[in-house]
Design a protein around this motif. Structure first.
Motif, PDB file in Angstrom:
ATOM      1  N   PHE A 203       6.620  40.795  56.269  1.00  0.00           N
ATOM      2  CA  PHE A 203       6.976  39.390  56.475  1.00  0.00           C
ATOM      3  C   PHE A 203       5.723  38.589  56.822  1.00  0.00           C
ATOM      4  CE2 PHE A 203      11.204  41.200  57.208  1.00  0.00           C
ATOM      5  CZ  PHE A 203      12.030  40.261  56.607  1.00  0.00           C
ATOM      6  N   ASN A 204       5.766  37.317  56.489  1.00  0.00           N
ATOM      7  CA  ASN A 204       4.685  36.395  56.831  1.00  0.00           C
ATOM      8  C   ASN A 204       5.312  35.050  57.192  1.00  0.00           C
ATOM      9  OD1 ASN A 204       2.022  35.505  57.164  1.00  0.00           O
ATOM     10  ND2 ASN A 204       1.888  34.801  55.042  1.00  0.00           N
ATOM     11  N   PRO A 205       6.039  34.993  58.327  1.00  0.00           N
ATOM     12  CA  PRO A 205       6.797  33.783  58.662  1.00  0.00           C
ATOM     13  C   PRO A 205       5.925  32.528  58.712  1.00  0.00           C
ATOM     14  CG  PRO A 205       7.401  35.596  60.099  1.00  0.00           C
ATOM     15  CD  PRO A 205       6.185  36.043  59.341  1.00  0.00           C
ATOM     16  N   ALA A 206       6.485  31.435  58.239  1.00  0.00           N
ATOM     17  CA  ALA A 206       5.766  30.165  58.206  1.00  0.00           C
ATOM     18  C   ALA A 206       6.620  29.082  58.858  1.00  0.00           C
ATOM     19  CB  ALA A 206       5.435  29.761  56.774  1.00  0.00           C
ATOM     20  N   LYS A 207       6.021  28.358  59.756  1.00  0.00           N
ATOM     21  CA  LYS A 207       6.709  27.241  60.391  1.00  0.00           C
ATOM     22  C   LYS A 207       6.645  26.018  59.488  1.00  0.00           C
ATOM     23  CE  LYS A 207       6.664  24.405  64.619  1.00  0.00           C
ATOM     24  NZ  LYS A 207       6.043  24.227  65.956  1.00  0.00           N
ATOM     25  N   TYR A 243       3.414  23.563  56.349  1.00  0.00           N
ATOM     26  CA  TYR A 243       3.388  25.027  56.300  1.00  0.00           C
ATOM     27  C   TYR A 243       2.332  25.498  57.287  1.00  0.00           C
ATOM     28  CZ  TYR A 243       6.027  24.523  51.994  1.00  0.00           C
ATOM     29  OH  TYR A 243       6.997  24.189  51.071  1.00  0.00           O
ATOM     30  N   SER A 244       2.758  26.263  58.277  1.00  0.00           N
ATOM     31  CA  SER A 244       1.825  26.782  59.272  1.00  0.00           C
ATOM     32  C   SER A 244       2.140  28.249  59.535  1.00  0.00           C
ATOM     33  CB  SER A 244       1.924  25.977  60.576  1.00  0.00           C
ATOM     34  OG  SER A 244       1.102  26.539  61.573  1.00  0.00           O
ATOM     35  N   GLU A 248       3.260  28.856  67.834  1.00  0.00           N
ATOM     36  CA  GLU A 248       3.713  29.456  69.092  1.00  0.00           C
ATOM     37  C   GLU A 248       5.217  29.361  69.283  1.00  0.00           C
ATOM     38  OE1 GLU A 248       1.524  27.570  72.190  1.00  0.00           O
ATOM     39  OE2 GLU A 248      -0.398  28.496  71.637  1.00  0.00           O
ATOM     40  N   ASP A 249       5.855  28.420  68.581  1.00  0.00           N
ATOM     41  CA  ASP A 249       7.288  28.234  68.755  1.00  0.00           C
ATOM     42  C   ASP A 249       7.854  27.575  67.500  1.00  0.00           C
ATOM     43  OD1 ASP A 249       6.836  25.370  68.942  1.00  0.00           O
ATOM     44  OD2 ASP A 249       6.233  25.687  71.017  1.00  0.00           O
ATOM     45  N   ASP A 250       9.155  27.329  67.522  1.00  0.00           N
ATOM     46  CA  ASP A 250       9.810  26.691  66.373  1.00  0.00           C
ATOM     47  C   ASP A 250      10.194  25.247  66.660  1.00  0.00           C
ATOM     48  OD1 ASP A 250      11.867  27.029  68.162  1.00  0.00           O
ATOM     49  OD2 ASP A 250      13.213  28.072  66.770  1.00  0.00           O
ATOM     50  N   LEU A 251       9.444  24.610  67.563  1.00  0.00           N
ATOM     51  CA  LEU A 251       9.747  23.243  67.967  1.00  0.00           C
ATOM     52  C   LEU A 251       8.922  22.236  67.158  1.00  0.00           C
ATOM     53  CD1 LEU A 251       9.751  23.767  71.847  1.00  0.00           C
ATOM     54  CD2 LEU A 251      11.725  23.748  70.290  1.00  0.00           C
ATOM     55  N   HIS A 277      13.115  14.324  63.571  1.00  0.00           N
ATOM     56  CA  HIS A 277      11.989  15.237  63.362  1.00  0.00           C
ATOM     57  C   HIS A 277      12.482  16.638  63.716  1.00  0.00           C
ATOM     58  CE1 HIS A 277       7.612  16.475  64.661  1.00  0.00           C
ATOM     59  NE2 HIS A 277       8.000  17.093  63.553  1.00  0.00           N
ATOM     60  N   GLU A 278      12.420  17.570  62.721  1.00  0.00           N
ATOM     61  CA  GLU A 278      12.935  18.922  62.924  1.00  0.00           C
ATOM     62  C   GLU A 278      11.885  19.943  62.514  1.00  0.00           C
ATOM     63  OE1 GLU A 278      17.456  19.028  61.691  1.00  0.00           O
ATOM     64  OE2 GLU A 278      16.323  17.752  60.301  1.00  0.00           O
ATOM     65  N   ALA A 279      12.061  21.160  63.020  1.00  0.00           N
ATOM     66  CA  ALA A 279      11.162  22.252  62.660  1.00  0.00           C
ATOM     67  C   ALA A 279      11.930  23.560  62.640  1.00  0.00           C
ATOM     68  CB  ALA A 279       9.998  22.344  63.647  1.00  0.00           C
ATOM     69  N   GLY A 280      11.453  24.491  61.847  1.00  0.00           N
ATOM     70  CA  GLY A 280      12.051  25.814  61.777  1.00  0.00           C
ATOM     71  C   GLY A 280      11.035  26.800  61.245  1.00  0.00           C
ATOM     72  N   VAL A 281      11.371  28.076  61.329  1.00  0.00           N
ATOM     73  CA  VAL A 281      10.482  29.132  60.858  1.00  0.00           C
ATOM     74  C   VAL A 281      11.107  29.811  59.651  1.00  0.00           C
ATOM     75  CG1 VAL A 281       9.292  31.281  61.426  1.00  0.00           C
ATOM     76  CG2 VAL A 281       9.537  29.499  63.161  1.00  0.00           C
ATOM     77  N   ARG A 282      10.406  29.749  58.524  1.00  0.00           N
ATOM     78  CA  ARG A 282      10.890  30.351  57.287  1.00  0.00           C
ATOM     79  C   ARG A 282      10.551  31.852  57.267  1.00  0.00           C
ATOM     80  NH1 ARG A 282       7.267  26.336  55.860  1.00  0.00           N
ATOM     81  NH2 ARG A 282       8.108  24.356  55.103  1.00  0.00           N
ATOM     82  N   PRO A 283      11.443  32.680  56.742  1.00  0.00           N
ATOM     83  CA  PRO A 283      11.149  34.115  56.624  1.00  0.00           C
ATOM     84  C   PRO A 283      10.389  34.423  55.337  1.00  0.00           C
ATOM     85  CG  PRO A 283      13.395  33.713  55.950  1.00  0.00           C
ATOM     86  CD  PRO A 283      12.837  32.376  56.372  1.00  0.00           C
TER      87      PRO A 283
END
Length: 347
Positions: A203-207, A243-244, A248-251, A277-283
């Motif tokens: 996995f290479n999760p991206a915020k 894309y990051s 440190e978090d999903d905020l 304004h929203e954020a999440g972490v993609r798998p």
């Protein structure tokens, strides 16, 4: 059949299995953020950077055009929109290459003529604009809420955090608390990279961060340039995305917001205001291919994950293939098999 996760992957697979006559239970943590619910749900057949088709794009697009409307009818909800897309070209080379390809098969089905920029005064388009045919989008929040309501009404949804301490596995079935099932499939997004049976997969999760804006002078159409804009109706658009791979978090972050605003100001020529304004972490995955299949040492435990940035395009086809594999034993596409990493993570 037990499915863990009620994001895009879990929902798509659940309905494919239901259609094959299986009894399905979805376990979903109501307090857990879903990256596929934050996503704009864009379905775009072309990779603009190289003006080419993405992995399995054409077959995926065919499936998407039937899968989502069929679900709309079943769920008595409206969340799928087919629409042309306005491409704001980023360079002269891009528009020249576009024009070279637009009369060739199969690009001529998608790449449309350049448009007169004066007809689109709400856009900044120094290198011109063109129409992309065959695009679409899924209103992700409406899609996931409608599906969860269906599961809830049909006693198919267990709303709690999955607890590995209550999982018992044998060679032919799984037990979870008082439940028994032939298979358990993890569709739990970026959580799979942190714990569980598949955490050692690459996995290479991206915020990613997304803004919702109000731009009253803009028509309700998809646009794509330095960022995309997805119309939600009445001058409301979802704008993104960042894309990051280091976070440190999903905020939501101020840096993410400013990155989107800077790019948006480069292509939008009318006033607008930010309303969310929203954020999440993609798998996301190291090799940009999803994970489908069953653990080689625990054949009752499977995974359907890592659909990536093209998730809403790929999910209808891949969920169909995963369901066929589960029920009929048909092959999973080689590029998506988890055993492609078997030597390094399953020994």
């Amino acid at each position: 059949m037990i499915i863990v996760g009620s994001g895009l992957a879990g929902i798509s697979l659940a309905f494919r299995l239901i259609d094959k006559g299986l009894k399905v239970l979805v376990i979903s943590d109501p307090g857990k953020k879903k990256s596929s619910e934050i996503a704009a749900g864009l379905i775009n057949p072309i990779v603009f950077r190289r003006i080419t088709f993405g992995w399995r794009t054409k077959k995926s697009l065919t499936e998407a055009r039937t899968f989502y409307p069929d679900l709309e009818n079943r769920l008595s909800s409206k969340f799928f929109e087919q629409s042309n897309l306005i491409r704001i070209h980023g360079s002269q080379d891009e528009i020249d290459f576009w024009q070279e390809l637009m009369d060739e098969e199969p690009f001529n089905q998608f790449l449309g003529e350049p448009l007169a920029t004066e007809d689109y005064p709400w856009l900044k388009a120094g290198f011109g604009i063109s129409v992309l045919k065959g695009a679409a989008f899924v209103k992700s929040h409406e899609f996931i809420q409608a599906a969860e309501n269906y599961f809830r009404q049909n006693n198919m949804l267990l709303e709690e955090a999955f607890d590995f301490n209550h999982l018992a596995i044998s060679s032919h079935e799984v037990g979870y608390k008082k439940l028994k099932a032939e298979k358990l499939i993890f569709c739990d997004g970026a959580s799979a990279a942190e714990f569980g049976f598949f955490k050692n997969l690459l996995f290479n999760p991206a915020k990613g961060e997304v803004l919702t804006i109000e731009a009253k002078g803009a028509p309700d159409m998809i646009f794509n340039g330095k960022v995309y804009g997805i119309p939600m109706g009445n001058g409301i658009f979802k704008i993104g995305s960042t894309y990051s791979w280091e976070f440190e978090d999903d905020l939501p972050s101020e840096a993410g917001k400013q990155e989107i605003l800077e790019k948006l100001n480069g292509i939008l020529n009318i006033p607008f205001r930010v309303i969310n304004h929203e954020a999440g972490v993609r798998p996301t995955i190291k090799d940009r291919r999803p994970f489908l299949g069953f653990h080689p040492h625990k054949p009752a435990i499977g995974i359907f994950n890592g659909l990536g940035t093209k998730g809403y395009l790929l999910a209808p086809l891949l969920s169909k293939e995963m369901a066929n594999h589960i029920v009929d034993g048909s092959d999973i596409p080689e590029e998506a098999r988890i055993t492609r990493f078997r030597r390094t993570v399953f020994t």
